[in-house]
Design a protein around this motif. Sequence first.
Motif, PDB file in Angstrom:
ATOM      1  N   SER A   1      43.195  14.577  16.849  1.00 55.77           N
ATOM      2  CA  SER A   1      44.129  13.454  16.941  1.00 55.77           C
ATOM      3  C   SER A   1      44.910  13.640  18.225  1.00 55.77           C
ATOM      4  CB  SER A   1      45.071  13.481  15.736  1.00 55.77           C
ATOM      5  OG  SER A   1      46.061  12.501  15.891  1.00 55.77           O
ATOM      6  N   GLY A   2      45.160  12.569  18.927  1.00 55.48           N
ATOM      7  CA  GLY A   2      45.992  12.667  20.130  1.00 55.48           C
ATOM      8  C   GLY A   2      45.317  12.130  21.359  1.00 55.48           C
ATOM      9  N   TYR A   3      46.155  11.698  22.294  1.00 49.88           N
ATOM     10  CA  TYR A   3      45.655  11.106  23.536  1.00 49.88           C
ATOM     11  C   TYR A   3      44.984  12.160  24.418  1.00 49.88           C
ATOM     12  CZ  TYR A   3      49.202   7.622  22.170  1.00 49.88           C
ATOM     13  OH  TYR A   3      49.967   6.727  21.493  1.00 49.88           O
ATOM     14  N   GLU A   4      45.708  13.266  24.654  1.00 54.11           N
ATOM     15  CA  GLU A   4      45.155  14.294  25.548  1.00 54.11           C
ATOM     16  C   GLU A   4      43.929  14.963  24.932  1.00 54.11           C
ATOM     17  OE1 GLU A   4      48.337  14.090  24.733  1.00 54.11           O
ATOM     18  OE2 GLU A   4      49.590  14.210  26.523  1.00 54.11           O
TER      19      GLU A   4
ATOM     20  N   ALA B   1      33.219  12.897  21.163  1.00 54.77           N
ATOM     21  CA  ALA B   1      34.509  13.294  21.725  1.00 54.77           C
ATOM     22  C   ALA B   1      35.629  12.547  21.015  1.00 54.77           C
ATOM     23  CB  ALA B   1      34.556  12.990  23.224  1.00 54.77           C
ATOM     24  N   GLY B   2      36.783  13.178  20.989  1.00 57.20           N
ATOM     25  CA  GLY B   2      37.987  12.503  20.502  1.00 57.20           C
ATOM     26  C   GLY B   2      38.114  12.476  19.000  1.00 57.20           C
ATOM     27  N   GLN B   3      38.747  11.408  18.537  1.00 55.42           N
ATOM     28  CA  GLN B   3      39.038  11.267  17.123  1.00 55.42           C
ATOM     29  C   GLN B   3      37.768  11.363  16.273  1.00 55.42           C
ATOM     30  OE1 GLN B   3      42.567   8.915  16.392  1.00 55.42           O
ATOM     31  NE2 GLN B   3      41.265   7.631  15.130  1.00 55.42           N
ATOM     32  N   PHE B   4      36.693  10.889  16.832  1.00 54.12           N
ATOM     33  CA  PHE B   4      35.365  10.960  16.221  1.00 54.12           C
ATOM     34  C   PHE B   4      35.018  12.408  15.846  1.00 54.12           C
ATOM     35  CE2 PHE B   4      30.818  11.643  17.263  1.00 54.12           C
ATOM     36  CZ  PHE B   4      30.187  10.688  16.487  1.00 54.12           C
TER      37      PHE B   4
ATOM     38  N   ILE C   1      47.387   5.425   7.655  1.00 55.31           N
ATOM     39  CA  ILE C   1      46.084   5.425   8.320  1.00 55.31           C
ATOM     40  C   ILE C   1      45.175   6.454   7.677  1.00 55.31           C
ATOM     41  CG2 ILE C   1      46.859   4.541  10.564  1.00 55.31           C
ATOM     42  CD1 ILE C   1      46.455   7.629  11.441  1.00 55.31           C
TER      43      ILE C   1
ATOM     44  N   ALA D   1      41.770  13.592  22.982  1.00 54.41           N
ATOM     45  CA  ALA D   1      40.627  12.693  23.141  1.00 54.41           C
ATOM     46  C   ALA D   1      40.150  12.701  24.593  1.00 54.41           C
ATOM     47  CB  ALA D   1      41.009  11.285  22.705  1.00 54.41           C
TER      48      ALA D   1
ATOM     49  N   TYR E   1      52.307   1.284   7.963  1.00 51.55           N
ATOM     50  CA  TYR E   1      51.050   1.341   7.227  1.00 51.55           C
ATOM     51  C   TYR E   1      50.506   2.765   7.275  1.00 51.55           C
ATOM     52  CZ  TYR E   1      49.217   1.077  12.005  1.00 51.55           C
ATOM     53  OH  TYR E   1      48.967   1.315  13.328  1.00 51.55           O
TER      54      TYR E   1
ATOM     55  N   ARG F   1      45.218  19.000  16.274  1.00 53.92           N
ATOM     56  CA  ARG F   1      46.125  18.797  17.399  1.00 53.92           C
ATOM     57  C   ARG F   1      46.109  20.043  18.289  1.00 53.92           C
ATOM     58  NH1 ARG F   1      50.246  14.550  18.043  1.00 53.92           N
ATOM     59  NH2 ARG F   1      48.671  12.960  18.396  1.00 53.92           N
TER      60      ARG F   1
HETATM   61  C1  LIG Z   1      49.861   4.443  14.808  1.00 54.15           C
HETATM   62  C2  LIG Z   1      49.344   5.569  15.641  1.00 54.15           C
HETATM   63  C3  LIG Z   1      50.197   6.258  16.501  1.00 54.15           C
HETATM   64  C4  LIG Z   1      49.725   7.295  17.297  1.00 54.15           C
HETATM   65  N1  LIG Z   1      50.598   7.941  18.126  1.00 54.15           N
HETATM   66  C5  LIG Z   1      50.152   8.893  18.936  1.00 54.15           C
HETATM   67  C6  LIG Z   1      51.033   9.521  19.867  1.00 54.15           C
HETATM   68  O1  LIG Z   1      52.216   9.210  19.946  1.00 54.15           O
HETATM   69  N2  LIG Z   1      50.550  10.494  20.686  1.00 54.15           N
HETATM   70  C7  LIG Z   1      49.236  10.862  20.636  1.00 54.15           C
HETATM   71  O2  LIG Z   1      48.855  11.738  21.412  1.00 54.15           O
HETATM   72  N3  LIG Z   1      48.381  10.293  19.784  1.00 54.15           N
HETATM   73  C8  LIG Z   1      48.791   9.322  18.932  1.00 54.15           C
HETATM   74  N4  LIG Z   1      47.915   8.736  18.043  1.00 54.15           N
HETATM   75  C9  LIG Z   1      46.521   9.216  17.985  1.00 54.15           C
HETATM   76  C10 LIG Z   1      45.691   8.673  19.146  1.00 54.15           C
HETATM   77  O3  LIG Z   1      45.979   7.318  19.353  1.00 54.15           O
HETATM   78  C11 LIG Z   1      44.195   8.808  18.836  1.00 54.15           C
HETATM   79  O4  LIG Z   1      43.890  10.073  18.314  1.00 54.15           O
HETATM   80  C12 LIG Z   1      43.382   8.606  20.121  1.00 54.15           C
HETATM   81  O5  LIG Z   1      43.719   7.406  20.738  1.00 54.15           O
HETATM   82  C13 LIG Z   1      41.902   8.627  19.800  1.00 54.15           C
HETATM   83  O6  LIG Z   1      41.162   8.296  20.964  1.00 54.15           O
HETATM   84  P1  LIG Z   1      39.615   8.112  20.879  1.00 54.15           P
HETATM   85  O7  LIG Z   1      39.176   7.709  22.246  1.00 54.15           O
HETATM   86  O8  LIG Z   1      38.982   9.294  20.265  1.00 54.15           O
HETATM   87  O9  LIG Z   1      39.400   6.918  19.831  1.00 54.15           O
HETATM   88  P2  LIG Z   1      39.863   5.403  19.938  1.00 54.15           P
HETATM   89  O10 LIG Z   1      40.994   5.252  20.882  1.00 54.15           O
HETATM   90  O11 LIG Z   1      39.999   4.951  18.530  1.00 54.15           O
HETATM   91  O12 LIG Z   1      38.611   4.722  20.633  1.00 54.15           O
HETATM   92  C14 LIG Z   1      37.439   4.407  19.939  1.00 54.15           C
HETATM   93  C15 LIG Z   1      36.929   3.097  20.515  1.00 54.15           C
HETATM   94  O13 LIG Z   1      35.625   2.836  20.024  1.00 54.15           O
HETATM   95  C16 LIG Z   1      35.527   1.466  19.718  1.00 54.15           C
HETATM   96  N5  LIG Z   1      34.441   1.328  18.754  1.00 54.15           N
HETATM   97  C17 LIG Z   1      34.430   1.662  17.440  1.00 54.15           C
HETATM   98  N6  LIG Z   1      33.252   1.372  16.900  1.00 54.15           N
HETATM   99  C18 LIG Z   1      32.483   0.866  17.879  1.00 54.15           C
HETATM  100  C19 LIG Z   1      31.129   0.379  17.940  1.00 54.15           C
HETATM  101  N7  LIG Z   1      30.354   0.398  16.881  1.00 54.15           N
HETATM  102  N8  LIG Z   1      30.674  -0.040  19.128  1.00 54.15           N
HETATM  103  C20 LIG Z   1      31.455  -0.029  20.229  1.00 54.15           C
HETATM  104  N9  LIG Z   1      32.725   0.414  20.233  1.00 54.15           N
HETATM  105  C21 LIG Z   1      33.223   0.849  19.079  1.00 54.15           C
HETATM  106  C22 LIG Z   1      36.898   1.125  19.185  1.00 54.15           C
HETATM  107  O14 LIG Z   1      37.126  -0.251  19.277  1.00 54.15           O
HETATM  108  C23 LIG Z   1      37.799   1.923  20.114  1.00 54.15           C
HETATM  109  O15 LIG Z   1      38.130   1.197  21.269  1.00 54.15           O
HETATM  110  C24 LIG Z   1      48.364   7.680  17.232  1.00 54.15           C
HETATM  111  C25 LIG Z   1      47.489   6.988  16.387  1.00 54.15           C
HETATM  112  C26 LIG Z   1      47.970   5.962  15.581  1.00 54.15           C
HETATM  113  C27 LIG Z   1      47.006   5.218  14.681  1.00 54.15           C
END
Ligand SMILES: Cc1cc2nc3c(=O)[nH]c(=O)nc-3n(C[C@H](O)[C@H](O)[C@H](O)COP(=O)(O)OP(=O)(O)OC[C@H]3O[C@@H](n4cnc5c(N)ncnc54)[C@H](O)[C@@H]3O)c2cc1C
Length: 364
Positions: free
Chosen positions: A112-115, A105-108, A80, A117, A78, A164
């Motif tokens: 993009s990425g685990y580290e 912080a993070g994707q917000f 994204i 974020a 799919y 990244r």
């Molecule tokens: C298919 C896919 C594969 C990926 N592969 C990799 C990889 O191999 N390596 C890598 O480094 N990165 C990868 N990424 C990117 C990585 O997963 C993200 O960039 C990262 O996890 C973002 O972390 P975050 O904490 O910013 O956001 P998220 O992990 O999205 O956390 C946000 C949280 O907020 C919650 N939330 C949203 N709205 C509300 C609300 N109104 N109230 C309360 N909670 C709420 C959500 O439920 C979620 O739990 C991948 C992403 C995708 C989609």
Amino acid sequence: MYSGKIEGVGPRYCPSIEDKIVRFADKKRHQLFIEPCGLDTEEMYLQGMSSSLPEDVQLAFYRSIPGLEHVEIMRSAYAIEYDCVDPLQMEPTLEFQDIPGLYGAGQFNGSSGYEEAAAQGLVAGINAALKVQGREPMVLDRAGSYIGTLVDDLITKGVTDPYRMMTSRSEYRLVLRQDNADERLTPTGREIGLISDDRWQRFQLKQQQKAEEMIRAEKTVLAPSEALNQLLVSHETSPVTSGVRLADLIRRPELNYDILTPVDGNRPDLPAAVFENVEIEIKYQGYIKRQKADIAEMRRLEERRLPTHVDYRQIVGLRTEAQEKLEKVKPANVGQASRISGVSPADISVLLIWLSRNREPEKQ
Ligand SMILES: Cc1cc2nc3c(=O)[nH]c(=O)nc-3n(C[C@H](O)[C@H](O)[C@H](O)COP(=O)(O)OP(=O)(O)OC[C@H]3O[C@@H](n4cnc5c(N)ncnc54)[C@H](O)[C@@H]3O)c2cc1C
């Protein structure tokens, strides 16, 4: 996506197969990795094949791949698409300039990425806590850490597509090393209360051991002996005829602490991490100095103007991402170019070389 039904461009660092076919049209083949999803499942992940194509097209497509003729899809690929705030609105603490007390912080924030974020979560979380405690904020700068580089990039350059953190984004790569991460960041951690007394004492001891060992390596002079010269020659480096400093031997590319053990009789019993740290500091001293000069030179040249009508796609050596961004922004000078997200220090060097080979416009 290519029919125009979906307007999003898709993430740069995980391009879909259809995106790759368009962007890398000259490539004859494409590698896929079929990875088991776990020990207790038959499910396999098809790595390198993300797609926004309709499900029936995906199935027909996969079955055309030799070895996958009978493949069944358990979960189709799919596309994204996500939205984010403009990180240009943020302070280096990741607090919004106009909404005090709100941190992002993070994707917000457009990364993009685990580290990526996790690193921002740490910065935002620490600063939120410090604010509640009425204490000074914690700001990490570019020369001190990759986290600082990441935050600075986000808040000064903004993002046009998911950011990244790559080591090539830092202009201080010779100082941003794993072996000195504690030296760069533990004092900050201590200041904000995240380093326990025990850890702080261990850190201080290591720093002291390092400082003493640096002095010992510079001061220790090894006399030219049969044993020393045999060792040197056996490692394809020239023998010595007079006394030689231990540090000078460590600087030789063919040698290191380990190799020199038999001739370094007075070596103190220190943890391996200390020797590794000292060895790197001694070995790369010259390079680090040179890099600092390069940085100064680059800053001086930031004032150099760029011609308005340049086709950046024709400049050999620029990465595709840089070519695209430069085309879009059309910067007025090299300094501005260097601040565009996705244009790395390496791209700037390419640009400077190109500029020196082509006629430079009159300086204003
Ligand atoms: C298919 C896919 C594969 C990926 N592969 C990799 C990889 O191999 N390596 C890598 O480094 N990165 C990868 N990424 C990117 C990585 O997963 C993200 O960039 C990262 O996890 C973002 O972390 P975050 O904490 O910013 O956001 P998220 O992990 O999205 O956390 C946000 C949280 O907020 C919650 N939330 C949203 N709205 C509300 C609300 N109104 N109230 C309360 N909670 C709420 C959500 O439920 C979620 O739990 C991948 C992403 C995708 C989609």
